[in-house]
Design a protein around this motif. Structure first.
Motif, PDB file in Angstrom:
ATOM      1  N   GLY A  63     -49.596 -31.525 -27.534  1.00  0.00           N
ATOM      2  CA  GLY A  63     -50.391 -30.435 -27.012  1.00  0.00           C
ATOM      3  C   GLY A  63     -50.821 -29.556 -28.158  1.00  0.00           C
ATOM      4  N   VAL A  64     -50.889 -28.246 -27.901  1.00  0.00           N
ATOM      5  CA  VAL A  64     -51.301 -27.295 -28.930  1.00  0.00           C
ATOM      6  C   VAL A  64     -50.186 -27.121 -29.929  1.00  0.00           C
ATOM      7  CG1 VAL A  64     -52.071 -24.937 -29.345  1.00  0.00           C
ATOM      8  CG2 VAL A  64     -52.753 -26.122 -27.260  1.00  0.00           C
ATOM      9  N   VAL A 276     -43.117 -29.647 -16.524  1.00  0.00           N
ATOM     10  CA  VAL A 276     -43.111 -29.493 -17.972  1.00  0.00           C
ATOM     11  C   VAL A 276     -44.535 -29.238 -18.443  1.00  0.00           C
ATOM     12  CG1 VAL A 276     -42.482 -30.534 -20.175  1.00  0.00           C
ATOM     13  CG2 VAL A 276     -41.199 -31.128 -18.116  1.00  0.00           C
ATOM     14  N   LEU A 277     -44.753 -28.155 -19.180  1.00  0.00           N
ATOM     15  CA  LEU A 277     -46.086 -27.846 -19.710  1.00  0.00           C
ATOM     16  C   LEU A 277     -46.388 -28.732 -20.912  1.00  0.00           C
ATOM     17  CD1 LEU A 277     -46.009 -23.942 -19.491  1.00  0.00           C
ATOM     18  CD2 LEU A 277     -46.803 -25.593 -17.779  1.00  0.00           C
ATOM     19  N   GLU A 278     -47.663 -29.016 -21.125  1.00  0.00           N
ATOM     20  CA  GLU A 278     -48.060 -29.928 -22.199  1.00  0.00           C
ATOM     21  C   GLU A 278     -47.977 -29.292 -23.582  1.00  0.00           C
ATOM     22  OE1 GLU A 278     -51.832 -31.682 -21.483  1.00  0.00           O
ATOM     23  OE2 GLU A 278     -51.164 -32.794 -19.705  1.00  0.00           O
ATOM     24  N   ASP A 279     -48.017 -27.989 -23.663  1.00  0.00           N
ATOM     25  CA  ASP A 279     -47.956 -27.284 -24.945  1.00  0.00           C
ATOM     26  C   ASP A 279     -46.678 -27.657 -25.693  1.00  0.00           C
ATOM     27  OD1 ASP A 279     -48.767 -25.573 -26.924  1.00  0.00           O
ATOM     28  OD2 ASP A 279     -48.140 -23.744 -25.897  1.00  0.00           O
ATOM     29  N   THR A 280     -46.788 -28.002 -26.973  1.00  0.00           N
ATOM     30  CA  THR A 280     -45.638 -28.422 -27.764  1.00  0.00           C
ATOM     31  C   THR A 280     -45.595 -27.698 -29.107  1.00  0.00           C
ATOM     32  OG1 THR A 280     -46.784 -30.217 -28.914  1.00  0.00           O
ATOM     33  CG2 THR A 280     -45.786 -30.745 -26.781  1.00  0.00           C
ATOM     34  N   LEU A 281     -44.428 -27.725 -29.723  1.00  0.00           N
ATOM     35  CA  LEU A 281     -44.282 -27.304 -31.116  1.00  0.00           C
ATOM     36  C   LEU A 281     -44.295 -28.557 -31.990  1.00  0.00           C
ATOM     37  CD1 LEU A 281     -41.608 -24.465 -30.835  1.00  0.00           C
ATOM     38  CD2 LEU A 281     -44.095 -24.320 -30.654  1.00  0.00           C
TER      39      LEU A 281
END
Length: 337
Positions: A63-64, A276-281
């Motif tokens: 993700g972002v 679960v949101l797609e945004d990742t680190l």
């Protein structure tokens, strides 16, 4: 690996807690008595006795992208480990002499290390790997030769240092701070931090967490990530184990959970009312942790992992994780020069 919500049946104890929470839908179960019951349920399922536990007391898609905490200046490649070898050494001989391998694991992480309520047996991706390592080191495939010890997140390194366990196979991320305290094998899994929220939540990712109560496991990478992003301490709830965060979410005491995406997917599989949101680190890698200086053991585990990547890893992944994470493959090993 991008997370997907699963329609798998929830683990029974999570379902019971969720059902009672819905039956009394007042926020926080409407009072201290109900909260005491929730805590009692959590403790009950967290502290169930383990199979083959020693008699020593327990210690307790992308993700972002976002920036993760800055690495120590002398740490260039924390995932690089010692080259594999089956030559043995003092540590290996000591393990063979006692005739068992003591492994620190989690018994609360669905799909990774958890107790099957129907059989009473510990199961999951990490459990498969621990059994494979024990069979190789002891030259014996008998699963009774591995002793599992449940270790809370913040007690993983102390358990290794004190000798309570020979190693930890417990979704433990390799990073620059930890390699100063323990030695790691090569990476056996890639993941990243993600956010777990109730269905219908207005939280969209890491950038929208401020002002919301967020739950993390104490001593986890998630806790470090929140601090690095300036999340207010008063809005951060820390717990001993990740399952406790799911319970806090179910009781409306937390509005989001930050954890490894691989663990978040397991929690979403337990409870279809969360997502679960797609945004990742940035990417992170799990490794097997061992005592500092146990070079022969590290090399032996790396040899096991060399073989496991070719025969065993994919079968275990497909059995436990593919339904929630989609297609996957093991990360390539990195070795020190």
């Amino acid at each position: 690996m991008r997370q997907r919500n699963s329609t798998s049946a929830p683990v029974p104890h999570a379902a019971r807690i969720r059902a009672m929470a819905r039956a009394s839908r007042l926020r926080g179960w409407g009072g201290v008595a109900a909260m005491a019951l929730a805590c009692a349920l959590t403790a009950l399922f967290t502290l169930l006795p383990l199979h083959r536990v020693s008699d020593r007391p327990d210690t307790g898609g992308r993700g972002v992208a976002h920036a993760t905490p800055a690495a120590a200046p002398d740490c260039k490649d924390p995932e690089a480990s010692l080259k594999p070898s089956g030559a043995g050494g003092a540590t290996i001989e000591a393990i063979k002499k006692k005739g068992k391998l003591v492994v620190g694991i989690d018994q609360n992480s669905y799909r990774w290390g958890y107790r099957n309520p129907n059989t009473g047996e510990l199961e999951g991706f990490d459990i498969d790997l621990a059994k494979r390592i024990a069979a190789a080191i002891l030259d014996d495939p008998d699963p009774s030769k591995v002793v599992f010890r449940a270790v809370p997140t913040q007690e993983r390194i102390p358990a290794i240092d004190s000798g309570q366990v020979d190693m930890v196979v417990r979704t433990m991320t390799i990073n620059c701070d930890r390699i100063k305290q323990v030695d790691f094998s090569t990476a056996y899994f890639e993941t990243s931090q993600q956010v777990l929220v109730p269905q219908g939540s207005k939280i969209e990712g890491f950038d929208t967490l401020k002002g919301h109560k967020v739950c993390v496991a104490s001593g986890s990478i998630a806790e470090e990530a929140l601090k690095s992003q300036g999340h207010p301490a008063e809005d951060t709830i820390t717990v001993a184990n990740q399952l406790d965060c799911l319970v806090r979410l179910q009781l409306d005491e937390a509005e989001a959970v930050v954890t490894d995406g691989a663990l978040a997917a397991g929690q979403a599989a337990q409870d279809p009312t969360v997502k679960v949101l797609e945004d990742t680190l940035d990417p992170e890698y799990y490794g097997v942790a061992m005592k500092k200086g146990a070079d022969d053991l590290v090399r032996q585990v790396n040899q096991v992992l060399e073989d496991y990547r070719d025969d065993g890893w994919q079968q275990s992944y497909d059995k436990w994780l593919a339904a929630d994470l989609g297609k996957g493959s093991p990360p390539a090993p990195k070795y020190k020069d």
